[in-house]
Every structure is written in C-alpha cells, then in structure tokens.
Design a protein around this motif. Structure first.
Motif, mmCIF file in Angstrom:
data_model
loop_
_atom_site.group_PDB
_atom_site.id
_atom_site.type_symbol
_atom_site.label_atom_id
_atom_site.label_comp_id
_atom_site.label_asym_id
_atom_site.label_seq_id
_atom_site.Cartn_x
_atom_site.Cartn_y
_atom_site.Cartn_z
ATOM 1 N N LYS A 24 0.821 -1.203 0.000
ATOM 2 C CA LYS A 24 0.000 0.000 0.000
ATOM 3 C C LYS A 24 0.860 1.261 0.000
ATOM 4 O O LYS A 24 1.834 1.352 0.740
ATOM 5 N N TYR A 25 0.487 2.206 -0.849
ATOM 6 C CA TYR A 25 1.217 3.471 -0.915
ATOM 7 C C TYR A 25 0.233 4.623 -0.749
ATOM 8 O O TYR A 25 -0.949 4.488 -1.036
ATOM 9 N N VAL A 26 0.762 5.746 -0.277
ATOM 10 C CA VAL A 26 -0.085 6.933 -0.129
ATOM 11 C C VAL A 26 0.420 8.013 -1.086
ATOM 12 O O VAL A 26 1.626 8.256 -1.188
ATOM 13 N N LYS A 54 -5.675 4.999 -9.571
ATOM 14 C CA LYS A 54 -6.478 3.843 -9.172
ATOM 15 C C LYS A 54 -6.317 2.726 -10.211
ATOM 16 O O LYS A 54 -6.078 1.573 -9.864
ATOM 17 N N ALA A 55 -6.423 3.104 -11.482
ATOM 18 C CA ALA A 55 -6.291 2.120 -12.561
ATOM 19 C C ALA A 55 -4.868 1.566 -12.611
ATOM 20 O O ALA A 55 -4.652 0.370 -12.813
ATOM 21 N N LEU A 56 -3.906 2.452 -12.384
ATOM 22 C CA LEU A 56 -2.493 2.033 -12.397
ATOM 23 C C LEU A 56 -2.235 1.001 -11.299
ATOM 24 O O LEU A 56 -1.623 -0.040 -11.529
ATOM 25 N N ALA A 57 -2.742 1.300 -10.092
ATOM 26 C CA ALA A 57 -2.526 0.410 -8.953
ATOM 27 C C ALA A 57 -3.098 -0.978 -9.261
ATOM 28 O O ALA A 57 -2.455 -1.995 -9.005
ATOM 29 N N LYS A 58 -4.293 -0.984 -9.834
ATOM 30 C CA LYS A 58 -4.933 -2.249 -10.169
ATOM 31 C C LYS A 58 -4.098 -3.019 -11.194
ATOM 32 O O LYS A 58 -3.871 -4.219 -11.054
ATOM 33 N N ALA A 59 -3.594 -2.289 -12.169
ATOM 34 C CA ALA A 59 -2.825 -2.941 -13.238
ATOM 35 C C ALA A 59 -1.544 -3.589 -12.725
ATOM 36 O O ALA A 59 -1.117 -4.607 -13.256
ATOM 37 N N VAL A 60 -0.915 -3.006 -11.710
ATOM 38 C CA VAL A 60 0.347 -3.594 -11.234
ATOM 39 C C VAL A 60 0.187 -4.323 -9.894
ATOM 40 O O VAL A 60 1.174 -4.796 -9.341
ATOM 41 N N GLU A 63 -1.790 -1.092 -3.928
ATOM 42 C CA GLU A 63 -2.882 -0.205 -3.520
ATOM 43 C C GLU A 63 -2.337 1.200 -3.382
ATOM 44 O O GLU A 63 -1.235 1.386 -2.859
ATOM 45 N N ILE A 64 -3.094 2.196 -3.846
ATOM 46 C CA ILE A 64 -2.663 3.587 -3.672
ATOM 47 C C ILE A 64 -3.834 4.391 -3.122
ATOM 48 O O ILE A 64 -4.913 4.406 -3.709
ATOM 49 N N ASP A 217 12.369 1.087 -6.636
ATOM 50 C CA ASP A 217 11.327 0.053 -6.686
ATOM 51 C C ASP A 217 9.975 0.664 -7.037
ATOM 52 O O ASP A 217 9.250 0.178 -7.898
ATOM 53 N N LEU A 218 9.682 1.755 -6.363
ATOM 54 C CA LEU A 218 8.381 2.402 -6.566
ATOM 55 C C LEU A 218 8.290 3.034 -7.957
ATOM 56 O O LEU A 218 7.279 2.901 -8.643
#
Ligand code: ARG
Length: 247
Positions: A24-26, A54-60, A63-64, A217-218
């Motif tokens: 999870k990232y903020v 949101k879409a990016l987080a799902k793709a990789v 969680e953001i 990494d991020l």
C-alpha cells in the motif's frame, strides 16, 4: 481422533494464514486543480489523476490511497516520508529533478493565459504592466517570470482564488495549465462564459509522479503501470471521461 484433529488443525492453519496483502502506498494531491485533481461532493479526491492512479494500482497489483494536501509544502511531505508519491499535476522540470525522482511522463500540457471574456492578448509581452495571477510556485508563474515582460505577478495558494480576483477585476490575467484553464472557461458553473483562453505558451510540459530520491522500486512499479494503461487503452478512457474527446 488424531486424524480428525490434524485435519482440523490444517483447516485452521489455512483459514488463519495471512492473506498476502497488496503493498500500500499513499499519494498526495492538491485537489484544487480541476479537472486533474478536485474534491467530490463528499470531499474525497477525484479527477483525472486519482482515477489514473487507481487504474495504475490495479494494473500492477498494488494499492494507492490519494490524500488531499495543500500545494504549498506538498514536496516537503514526500521528502520527509509523510507519503510516498506526489500526484498533483507536477510538471517535470530540471530544478525539481535535482531534489526528487520523477516517473515517466503521464500527461502533456502547455501554459494558458486566461482573460475576462472579450479581452485579448497576442503574446506574453502584452502582459507588460499587467497584474498576472497564478498558483504559487507553479510553472505558470515561472513562465511569466522567465519571459521578463514587466508583468506584476501575484501568487495565490489556490488557482481558484486567482480566478475569483480576475472576475472581480483585481487582477488582469491568470496563468495555469491548459486543461485547468479550459475547465474554468467551459465547465465550472460560476465561471463558464465569463473567461477566455487568450494565449497559449509553446513549450510543452510533461506531468510526472514524484517520489523521494532513490525509491527505484516504486518508480519501476509506477512506470510499468503508466505503460500498461497506455497499451490497454485505459489511459484514453480516463482522459475522455475527464477532459472530453481528443479531436
Ligand atoms: N503543472 C504545474 C506545476 O507543476 C502546476 C501544478 C499544480 N497542481 C495542483 N494540483 N495544484 O507547477
């Protein structure tokens, strides 16, 4: 009996095994930059970049969470580790690159000058002797300062306040990223029809997500996501939703 017990234990172990939680990232966004970052009716971040992330987080598979954070000081918080990412329509600049790492570009803009409807300029030089407003420490302000045309700059915490002053006749022009200018000209109920984009700068600017220096990494995850959204057509879908169809 023993067999029963073993089975029960195995079942229990499976049930209690920690589910591998997504990392999870903020991300911090100044949500007064519509339609890129804004607040919805429940004061939650929404707009192009929250949707994109949101879409990016799902793709990789991460969680953001996006938090609303004031622009002034937003870079400091990523440096001190209060959050992992600045997702706030940040233009990639050489100066900023000295202090932070950026992802690959995810959106392109130019600076646009807003004037009251019916008024016109044909170059930045026409701003000579005029009061020009913009959000503090943004590339719009930098562009006018660099042009050195003898304009009087007024820096605001929030571009909406600059536009309010423009409509009240307290300043003569506002400079900001073109999608934001378009939003105030066409979409925002209380300003639509009262303003026009009279001039656009030529230099293209690219938005990037900002992280603390060294977070390779991020950066890799975010870059992978940017690429995936481009390839899948998701990026275009989000752009159409927030910015209208490209012509
Ligand atoms: N693109 C401009 C810059 O990087 C303005 C960004 C302002 N963003 C915001 N959410 N208020 O300087």
């Amino acid at each position: 009996m023993l067999r029963h017990c073993t089975l029960a234990l195995v079942a229990l172990a499976i049930m209690c095994a920690p589910v591998h939680a997504a990392e999870k990232y903020v991300a911090a966004a100044d949500c007064y930059w519509p339609p890129m970052e804004l607040l919805d009716a429940n004061k939650q971040p929404t707009g192009y970049s929250p949707d994109f992330l949101k879409a990016l987080a799902k793709a990789v598979g991460i969680e953001i969470e996006v938090r609303n954070v004031a622009w002034d000081g937003i870079f400091g918080g990523v440096a001190t580790g209060q959050y992992d990412i600045v997702s706030s329509s940040v233009t990639i600049t050489e100066e900023r690159k000295k202090q932070f790492d950026f992802t690959d570009p995810y959106y392109e803009v130019v600076q646009a000058v807003l004037l009251p409807a019916g008024q016109h300029i044909s170059s930045l030089k026409d701003l000579k002797g005029k009061k020009v407003g913009g959000q503090i420490a943004t590339t719009g302000i930098f562009v006018v300062r660099k042009a050195d045309v003898g304009a009087e700059l007024k820096e605001y915490d929030d571009v909406g306040l600059a536009i309010e002053d423009l409509l009240k006749g307290r300043i003569d022009a506002v400079i900001c990223d073109d999608p934001v200018a378009m939003y105030y000209v066409n979409k925002k109920a209380d300003t639509a029809g009262k303003l026009n984009i009279s001039f656009k700068a030529q230099e293209k600017e690219s938005y990037g997500f900002v992280v603390k220096k060294g977070r390779k990494d991020l950066i890799e995850k975010l870059n992978k996501g940017i690429k995936l959204l481009r390839e899948s057509g998701e990026e275009r879908r989000i752009a159409e939703k927030w910015l209208g169809k490209a012509d």
